[in-house]
Design a protein around this motif. Sequence first.
Motif, mmCIF file in Angstrom:
data_model
loop_
_atom_site.group_PDB
_atom_site.id
_atom_site.type_symbol
_atom_site.label_atom_id
_atom_site.label_comp_id
_atom_site.label_asym_id
_atom_site.label_seq_id
_atom_site.Cartn_x
_atom_site.Cartn_y
_atom_site.Cartn_z
ATOM 1 N N ASP A 3 0.835 -1.208 0.000
ATOM 2 C CA ASP A 3 0.000 0.000 0.000
ATOM 3 C C ASP A 3 0.868 1.257 0.000
ATOM 4 O OD1 ASP A 3 -2.295 -1.527 0.006
ATOM 5 O OD2 ASP A 3 -2.555 -1.432 2.175
ATOM 6 N N TYR A 7 1.060 4.217 -2.857
ATOM 7 C CA TYR A 7 0.989 5.631 -2.492
ATOM 8 C C TYR A 7 2.135 6.401 -3.158
ATOM 9 C CZ TYR A 7 1.786 9.764 0.457
ATOM 10 O OH TYR A 7 2.026 11.043 0.911
ATOM 11 N N SER A 10 1.828 6.392 -7.073
ATOM 12 C CA SER A 10 0.770 7.296 -7.548
ATOM 13 C C SER A 10 1.159 8.761 -7.364
ATOM 14 C CB SER A 10 -0.546 7.013 -6.827
ATOM 15 O OG SER A 10 -0.475 7.425 -5.467
ATOM 16 N N HIS A 11 2.009 9.000 -6.403
ATOM 17 C CA HIS A 11 2.416 10.372 -6.101
ATOM 18 C C HIS A 11 3.342 10.952 -7.180
ATOM 19 C CE1 HIS A 11 2.308 13.636 -3.345
ATOM 20 N NE2 HIS A 11 2.123 12.905 -2.265
ATOM 21 N N TYR A 137 -2.994 13.084 2.528
ATOM 22 C CA TYR A 137 -1.561 13.368 2.474
ATOM 23 C C TYR A 137 -0.994 13.700 3.850
ATOM 24 C CZ TYR A 137 -2.506 13.089 -2.431
ATOM 25 O OH TYR A 137 -2.901 12.635 -3.652
ATOM 26 N N ILE A 140 -1.712 9.288 5.533
ATOM 27 C CA ILE A 140 -0.825 8.223 5.045
ATOM 28 C C ILE A 140 0.603 8.412 5.570
ATOM 29 C CG2 ILE A 140 0.181 7.120 2.994
ATOM 30 C CD1 ILE A 140 -2.608 7.645 1.646
#
Length: 163
Positions: A3, A7, A10-11, A137, A140
């Motif tokens: 996960d 993150y 995708s960032h 943001y 996470i």
Amino acid sequence: ERDFALYFLSHIPITALIDLQPLLPAGIAPRALTDLLQQYATSFRDPMMLQPPEWFKAFIYCEAFLQLPFFPVAAYAFLKGGCRWIRTPAIIYSTHVATTLFAILAHILFHDFSKSEHVGPQSLRERLVLLSIYLPYLLIPLLLLFTMLCNPHYKHVEKRKRK
């Protein structure tokens, strides 16, 4: 761990294509990307992305020069799994990002946007909607920090050889 990898993966495009636009001279970014940013800012009433205050622009520079280079490194570490060396960089990243997000969230909640050139949130509902965009943001990175500090796998300290 996967996960966290998602993150960070995708960032990369979000940062490179959207978040860094306020740092670019007008006309540099492709029209489709500037339109996307404009649509986002209008829909969610986020004037900070269209005309960032100097403190917010400083956070964008941090994202460009500190965070963006870290994203593929972190994605690799979490995709591979078992990389204890990511602990310290992840702690630095997560505390940095959480600190910046506290300032951004406070600005969203308490700033008077009525004087902004671009439309900002006016009602509590509009502020909460914008807050909901930024909140992951914060959450996470806090989860990442908690994982790095509390997960026994990452807490392992290597024994050093005695001379």
